[in-house]
Design a protein around this motif. Structure first.
Motif, PDB file in Angstrom:
ATOM      1  N   GLU A 104       0.775  -1.141  -0.046  1.00  0.00           N
ATOM      2  CA  GLU A 104       0.073   0.025   0.063  1.00  0.00           C
ATOM      3  C   GLU A 104       0.915   1.483  -0.169  1.00  0.00           C
ATOM      4  O   GLU A 104       0.371   2.492  -0.462  1.00  0.00           O
ATOM      5  CB  GLU A 104      -1.164   0.111   1.111  1.00  0.00           C
ATOM      6  N   ALA A 105       2.045   1.136   0.435  1.00  0.00           N
ATOM      7  CA  ALA A 105       2.983   2.462   0.574  1.00  0.00           C
ATOM      8  C   ALA A 105       3.550   2.659  -0.739  1.00  0.00           C
ATOM      9  O   ALA A 105       4.421   3.637  -0.895  1.00  0.00           O
ATOM     10  CB  ALA A 105       3.910   2.165   1.571  1.00  0.00           C
ATOM     11  N   VAL A 107       2.238   3.657  -3.524  1.00  0.00           N
ATOM     12  CA  VAL A 107       1.574   4.821  -4.348  1.00  0.00           C
ATOM     13  C   VAL A 107       2.343   6.057  -3.749  1.00  0.00           C
ATOM     14  O   VAL A 107       2.620   6.984  -4.461  1.00  0.00           O
ATOM     15  CB  VAL A 107      -0.121   4.844  -4.109  1.00  0.00           C
ATOM     16  N   SER A 108       2.204   6.303  -2.329  1.00  0.00           N
ATOM     17  CA  SER A 108       2.668   7.332  -1.854  1.00  0.00           C
ATOM     18  C   SER A 108       4.289   7.475  -2.403  1.00  0.00           C
ATOM     19  O   SER A 108       4.826   8.698  -2.499  1.00  0.00           O
ATOM     20  CB  SER A 108       2.500   7.552  -0.311  1.00  0.00           C
ATOM     21  N   PHE A 109       5.138   6.415  -2.204  1.00  0.00           N
ATOM     22  CA  PHE A 109       6.406   6.436  -2.295  1.00  0.00           C
ATOM     23  C   PHE A 109       6.711   6.922  -3.645  1.00  0.00           C
ATOM     24  O   PHE A 109       7.729   7.853  -3.819  1.00  0.00           O
ATOM     25  CB  PHE A 109       7.369   5.143  -2.173  1.00  0.00           C
ATOM     26  N   LYS A 110       6.084   6.540  -4.785  1.00  0.00           N
ATOM     27  CA  LYS A 110       5.944   6.779  -6.050  1.00  0.00           C
ATOM     28  C   LYS A 110       5.880   8.334  -6.103  1.00  0.00           C
ATOM     29  O   LYS A 110       6.604   9.034  -6.956  1.00  0.00           O
ATOM     30  CB  LYS A 110       5.427   6.199  -6.960  1.00  0.00           C
ATOM     31  N   ALA A 111       4.837   8.886  -5.541  1.00  0.00           N
ATOM     32  CA  ALA A 111       4.450  10.357  -5.690  1.00  0.00           C
ATOM     33  C   ALA A 111       5.818  11.028  -5.122  1.00  0.00           C
ATOM     34  O   ALA A 111       6.094  11.994  -5.624  1.00  0.00           O
ATOM     35  CB  ALA A 111       3.408  10.485  -4.987  1.00  0.00           C
ATOM     36  N   GLU A 112       6.227  10.601  -3.928  1.00  0.00           N
ATOM     37  CA  GLU A 112       7.330  11.158  -3.190  1.00  0.00           C
ATOM     38  C   GLU A 112       8.594  11.284  -4.230  1.00  0.00           C
ATOM     39  O   GLU A 112       9.182  12.364  -4.439  1.00  0.00           O
ATOM     40  CB  GLU A 112       7.854  10.639  -1.974  1.00  0.00           C
ATOM     41  N   GLN A 115       7.977  13.805  -7.016  1.00  0.00           N
ATOM     42  CA  GLN A 115       7.882  15.179  -6.646  1.00  0.00           C
ATOM     43  C   GLN A 115       9.406  15.746  -6.386  1.00  0.00           C
ATOM     44  O   GLN A 115       9.826  16.946  -6.840  1.00  0.00           O
ATOM     45  CB  GLN A 115       7.315  15.330  -5.394  1.00  0.00           C
TER      46      GLN A 115
END
Length: 766
Positions: A104-105, A107-112, A115
């Motif tokens: 689940e992590a 998605v947020s790690f890819k976004a980080e 960015q």
């Protein structure tokens, strides 16, 4: 067109960034046509068009030192998806392994990643330093190909192999190994005022010695930094092509450095440096393990023949003068001995090296950048460290200077290279700031002094020994802790079995180095935020530790501080390390603590804590020597899986029940919570110590027959009458605690009385 090693390495790293971009879905500049060397290196390591980035399994799970062949790990852990953050005011939390895949992590790690990376690639696509930092910052927790091989390790080793293939049709590679021996002699055997900061400076200096050996090899072999597998703590491993010229370069560097080391330090420090040639195809096979072991054995041969090339220096007669009062060398001319502390004319007389170490020790607090230059003066207000390598055979003399700055962006128009200390900020590695920059990881935590207003020369310096003692709970004493990883040589020689490939070994060394050089800083700075869950906490305080890292290297540490905080820190480090390595029973730490008066010479404290550590190693490892006692860590912490009495208990028909309170720490915490009063506490401690003393005296009679019934009865049952007497004199509310009462009388706890009593005594003595 001549292909340079820099171009080849850059292409590999660009391709690794492209693989990361594909996984995280961000854009990158176009890739150039692949060099043949890159294509061949990828083929050797199994990197093909289908190799992809994924979740990384913990490599420590695969370490097995038993005689049984490596099997699938019984416990499988995964790396948390987290970038390595800057080690400044906001310390990165330790990324403990997870029991399940962090699906689940993603998605947020890819976004980080999207960015934080995208803006840097367009203008820095040719910047090898920045691209490598991106891979290390974000790719240390991601796999590439094999589930236990990190993206950064695969990229680095592929780049190293590709560069060695340039003009190398025979495909022979050279594994260069180096080891600075005599580090303990250099660091620990000094005696002087201000020894604490002098030792801290000496350990820092040796890091730079290792760094300069690496720089000399890279420049003379004409290879980029991607070829460095590991460098730190006096050890280094580098890949280069196997050729007669390169072998000569290694020999020249060894001779030149040892000539300098002999003149500078009277032979206390020696550089063992050698290269071992092997077929390049064995890098990614199990055969590589034997080559790694042989390289280490070759270093041992060199260390057994120290300064053989300079033997005439020892034979020729020389003048002896008044010795330096710090390092005791006696070859310095009298007029060159000057006061150690320039602000105190009556300070002891010291040689130039010791004076520079003393001065540097005062200024190490907050160093953020180190400039390597051939220029002696670049405007730094801090002490400069010089490496003046004498001419040797065909090698001309070399003068290199390392200048320290307390800003990450020193104003130096002509710098050879810049090292940024514990700096993971991408912006700092852009071409607009530096052309050649690398991170320097240092275990360098130190609490600042709070009495600078009364000691002008130490403003913004490290906390001094008397301040540490004043911060201690109970008795005013300073503690010293030494720890290192058990059986590290075996872990690297055979721990991974058939999976003992170079990318995995690089991953092991990198992860070990992160713990001691990166994450221990975080643990000392923000304790509770960096402790694993569900551990036995010695203290619930979340203040910065009142301690100083004298040395924290690739697998060991030496720390001083307020005595009770040193004890607490030892348990924090152990439990954090065990969790960090997936609680693998084959990867453990042993440590030793000594507790001394503030006037006790530091070199003797280093020996005392070292002796305690040796005693812990002699207890079957995975142990701690503290208060003159040695037990397994889980005995100290109060959750031993098996004690020596368990083996004896199995012989009895009516077996003793395991007590609810077992080990040292549960009793210490219980007595602290009970607040039984000073008089009761002193009486209790005195009786426990008397009980332990009686046991030890009687056991002397059976020292040649420790397993006899009489010896067993003495060790585990002689305490009962005295303990019953002691309990009867405690307050009623303490006696009403049946767990405390029955556990104290249990034979299981008989070996721990002296340690319990000593700990309570020191905590309560004013």
């Amino acid at each position: 067109m001549v292909t340079s090693s820099q171009d080849v390495a850059l292409q590999v790293i660009q391709q690794a960034i492209a693989a990361l971009a594909k996984w995280a879905n961000f854009a990158h500049p176009p890739l150039n046509e692949e060099y043949s060397e890159v294509e061949r290196a990828k083929e050797i390591l199994g990197w093909n068009e289908n190799t992809s980035v994924g979740l990384l399994r913990l490599l420590f799970d695969s370490v097995n030192l038993s005689d049984e062949p490596n099997k699938e790990p019984s416990n499988t852990h995964y790396h948390a998806l987290a970038a390595i953050e800057n080690q400044d005011e906001s310390y990165s939390t330790i990324p403990y392994p997870l029991d399940d895949k962090p699906e689940e992590a993603q998605v947020s790690f890819k976004a980080e990643i999207n960015q934080k990376i995208s803006d840097y690639l367009k203008d820095n696509w040719q910047n090898l330093s920045l691209l490598m930092l991106i891979l290390e910052k974000f790719g240390s927790c991601l796999s590439f190909g094999a589930v236990d091989v990190a993206l950064v390790d695969m990229a680095r080793i592929t780049a190293a192999i590709a560069t060695t293939l340039i003009n190398n049709p025979a495909e022979k590679i050279s594994l260069i190994a180096g080891d600075l021996s005599g580090i303990q002699k250099f660091i620990y055997t000094i005696s002087s005022d201000g020894a604490l900061k002098s030792l801290r400076a000496r350990s820092f200096y040796l890091e730079l010695v290792t760094e300069e050996v690496v720089q000399q090899l890279l420049s003379r072999l004409k290879i980029p930094r991607t070829n460095v597998i590991y460098a730190g703590g006096g050890n280094l491993y580098i890949l280069a092509s196997a050729s007669e010229d390169n072998t000569n370069v290694v020999q020249q560097v060894r001779q030149q450095f040892n000539k300098w080391l002999l003149e500078e330090f009277q032979g206390k420090v020696f550089l063992a440096l050698d290269c071992l040639n092997l077929p390049i195809t064995e890098i990614a096979s199990a055969e590589f393990a034997s080559h790694w072991s042989n390289a280490t054995k070759n270093l041992a041969v060199h260390k057994s023949q120290k300064f053989a090339d300079q033997i005439s220096n020892f034979i020729n007669p020389r003048h002896s003068h008044e010795p330096c009062r710090v390092c005791h060398r006696d070859d310095v001319e009298p007029e060159k001995l000057k006061p150690l502390n320039k602000n105190q004319p009556d300070s002891v007389l010291a040689c130039g090296t010791c004076r520079s170490m003393f001065d540097l020790g005062s200024d190490l607090f907050g160093v953020k950048a180190i400039v390597r230059s051939t220029r002696e003066n670049v405007g730094s207000k801090l002490p400069t460290l010089s490496f003046k390598l004498p001419a040797s055979d065909d090698s001309p003399a070399v003068n290199i200077y390392y200048h320290c700055f307390k800003t990450w962006k020193p104003i130096v128009p002509e710098s050879d290279m810049v090292l940024l200390v514990n700096d993971w900020i991408l912006d700092h590695y852009q071409f607009k700031h530096f052309k050649n920059v690398s991170p320097l990881l240092l275990g360098n935590y130190g609490k600042g002094n709070e009495t600078g207003k009364n000691h002008a020369e130490e403003v913004q310096g490290f906390m001094r020994a008397e301040e540490m003692a004043a911060k201690a709970q109970g008795i005013d004493r300073v503690g010293y802790l030494r720890m290192d990883v058990d059986r590290l040589g075996q872990i690297f020689a055979k721990g991974l079995g058939e999976q003992q490939t170079l990318p995995r070994l690089a991953g092991l060394s990198r992860q070990m180095s992160y713990f001691f050089k990166v994450y221990l800083n975080s643990l000392a700075q923000k304790r509770l935020a960096n402790l694993p869950e569900n551990i036995q906490q010695v203290s619930l305080k979340d203040e910065k530790y009142n301690i100083l890292f004298i040395y924290a290297g690739g697998d060991d540490l030496f720390v001083s501080g307020a005595w009770n905080e040193i004890v607490n820190f030892a348990f924090d480090v152990y439990q954090s390390f065990r969790t960090y390595t997936g609680s693998n029973p084959h990867i453990t730490l042993s440590g030793g603590v000594s507790i001394e008066d503030i006037k006790f010479p530091l070199y003797l404290a280093a020996k005392s804590s070292g002796d305690a550590e040796d005693a812990a190693k002699g207890n079957g490892r995975d142990s701690l020597g503290l208060f003159g006692q040695v037990f397994k860590w889980d005995e100290w912490l109060g959750h031993p899986q098996k004690t020596k009495f368990d083996e004896i208990n199995e012989r009895y028909a009516n077996q003793e029940a395991r007590p609810n309170l077992l080990g040292v720490l549960p009793f210490v915490k219980k007595l602290e919570q009970q607040n039984i009063g000073v008089d009761y506490s002193r009486s209790f401690v005195r009786n426990l110590l008397i009980t332990a003393q009686i046991q030890e005296q009687v056991l002397e009679k059976f020292k040649d027959n420790q397993e006899s019934k009489e010896a067993v009865d003495t060790r585990y049952y002689l305490h009962l009458p005295k303990i019953a007497y002691t309990l009867a004199r405690l307050p009623k509310d303490v006696l009403d605690d049946s767990d405390f009462r029955t556990s104290l009388k249990s034979p299981y706890n008989a070996p721990y009385f002296r340690a319990i009593a000593t700990w309570i005594e020191l905590l309560n003595r004013s």
